[in-house]
Scaffold this active site. Structure first.
Site, PDB file in Angstrom:
ATOM      1  N   CYS A  13      -2.068   2.653   9.161  1.00  0.00           N
ATOM      2  CA  CYS A  13      -3.238   1.773   8.487  1.00  0.00           C
ATOM      3  C   CYS A  13      -4.421   1.957   9.602  1.00  0.00           C
ATOM      4  O   CYS A  13      -5.577   1.723   9.326  1.00  0.00           O
ATOM      5  CB  CYS A  13      -2.469   0.525   8.769  1.00  0.00           C
ATOM      6  SG  CYS A  13      -1.344   0.214   7.511  1.00  0.00           S
TER       7      CYS A  13
ATOM      8  N   HIS B 237       0.786  -1.176   0.180  1.00  0.00           N
ATOM      9  CA  HIS B 237      -0.042  -0.080   0.200  1.00  0.00           C
ATOM     10  C   HIS B 237       0.800   1.424  -0.101  1.00  0.00           C
ATOM     11  O   HIS B 237       1.988   1.183   0.727  1.00  0.00           O
ATOM     12  CB  HIS B 237      -0.883  -0.009   1.258  1.00  0.00           C
ATOM     13  CG  HIS B 237      -1.943  -0.665   1.305  1.00  0.00           C
ATOM     14  ND1 HIS B 237      -2.624  -1.414   2.527  1.00  0.00           N
ATOM     15  CD2 HIS B 237      -3.139  -0.722   0.299  1.00  0.00           C
ATOM     16  CE1 HIS B 237      -3.917  -1.776   2.083  1.00  0.00           C
ATOM     17  NE2 HIS B 237      -4.162  -1.587   0.962  1.00  0.00           N
TER      18      HIS B 237
HETATM   19  N1  ARG Z   1      -3.885  -7.091   6.685  1.00  0.00           N
HETATM   20  C1  ARG Z   1      -4.287  -5.948   5.975  1.00  0.00           C
HETATM   21  C2  ARG Z   1      -4.321  -6.047   4.157  1.00  0.00           C
HETATM   22  O1  ARG Z   1      -3.646  -6.768   3.860  1.00  0.00           O
HETATM   23  C3  ARG Z   1      -3.308  -4.804   6.452  1.00  0.00           C
HETATM   24  C4  ARG Z   1      -3.857  -3.338   5.879  1.00  0.00           C
HETATM   25  C5  ARG Z   1      -2.985  -2.226   6.350  1.00  0.00           C
HETATM   26  N2  ARG Z   1      -3.378  -1.087   6.050  1.00  0.00           N
HETATM   27  C6  ARG Z   1      -2.835   0.085   5.182  1.00  0.00           C
HETATM   28  N3  ARG Z   1      -3.284   1.046   4.980  1.00  0.00           N
HETATM   29  N4  ARG Z   1      -1.677  -0.255   4.741  1.00  0.00           N
HETATM   30  O2  ARG Z   1      -5.229  -5.598   3.639  1.00  0.00           O
END
Ligand code: ARG
Length: 285
Positions: A278, A184
């Site tokens: 996150c 991300h």
């Molecule tokens: N386990 C989640 C996923 O893989 C983690 C998300 C993390 N969020 C972020 N904004 N990077 O989607």
């Protein structure tokens, strides 16, 4: 791909740091009441690692208290059983200019979060809209000033970038991510104020690196050690930068640049591949 990126020497030089100012922010957070690592949709998740929900809740609460102490408001989103990743509220959507865009998730395991976040948006007075293509909210869409920086490559579909630009009436700069550990945009880039970013260059394609160095000549480039400690998954109010405590090198760079690093421990939530940013959806107003 570099695993040992170090900060260029000129960035370590002392210079008179500009004066930074904070602005009160509005955040939304979802408690990790149903947090678990039941599936693996990013390289940080290991379903054999045990998770302690009590520890996750305590660390999350410490983050919420940190925001309150800094003078920000925090709205709490109702967690839903069976949605273990809902704690990563940043992914719930993107809200700016009085428009709330709810996420459309890449993976089926998270798709029901759309309904939960859209219900929350309605409860606080928005009429949520969404995109036709995948958008993972502030995981990949970061507002800087009046521009949206938008990641693609792993989650958000680049075709959603145009939809976001049209829905919000804001220019969008597309940036390609190339390292699956930085899946991300908010794992590889932090917005520090309306014109300053920090980022981890090796997480981006060459074209994206060129775009970033052209748009942000004053950017702070962080080392691999800090990037792997999730240091860039940080939340700034323009002065105070809340970040994972383990990213000590980045904290020193922030201080040298006139910011106030505020370290927090979210080690339990790192097991799901997320940290400070996150867990935080900023409601831009
Ligand atoms: N386990 C989640 C996923 O893989 C983690 C998300 C993390 N969020 C972020 N904004 N990077 O989607």
């Amino acid at each position: 791909m570099t695993d040992f990126y170090v900060v260029p020497a000129w960035q370590e030089a002392e210079w008179p740091a500009p004066t930074r100012t904070s602005r009160a922010r509005r955040y939304a957070m979802t408690p990790p009441a149903f947090f678990a690592v039941e599936y693996a949709i990013n390289p940080w998740m290991d379903t054999t690692t045990p998770v302690d929900v009590g520890v996750a809740m305590a660390q999350w609460e410490a983050l919420r208290q940190t925001y309150l102490r800094l003078g920000h408001s925090v709205q709490v989103v109702e967690p839903v059983p069976g949605l273990p990743d809902m704690v990563y509220a940043a992914n719930g959507g993107f809200i700016a200019n009085d428009i709330a865009v709810v996420a459309r998730f890449r993976f089926a395991q998270r798709s029901a979060e759309t309904k939960a976040y859209s219900r929350w948006m309605s409860s606080v007075g928005y009429r949520p809209v969404t995109t036709r293509h995948v958008n993972e909210g502030q995981g990949d869409l970061l507002l800087i000033g009046e521009t949206v920086l938008a990641g693609y490559g792993f989650r958000t579909d680049p075709r959603a970038h145009g939809e976001i630009a049209a829905l919000l009436g804001l220019p969008v700069v597309s940036l390609e991510l190339v390292d699956p550990r930085f899946y991300h945009l908010d794992t590889a880039l932090a917005v520090l104020d309306d014109r300053t970013i920090a980022y981890y260059p090796p997480a981006f394609s060459e074209a994206a690196q060129a775009t970033l160095s052209q748009l942000f000549p004053d950017a702070i480039a962080v080392s691999s050690v800090d990037a792997y400690a999730f240091g860039l998954n940080a939340v700034s109010d323009g002065l105070n930068v809340v970040l994972p405590a383990a990213a000590t090198g980045f904290a020193a760079q922030l201080r040298a640049a006139g910011f106030e690093p505020v370290g927090v421990d979210l080690s339990e939530l790192l097991k799901g591949g997320g940290s400070v940013k996150c867990c935080t959806l900023e409601v831009h107003q």
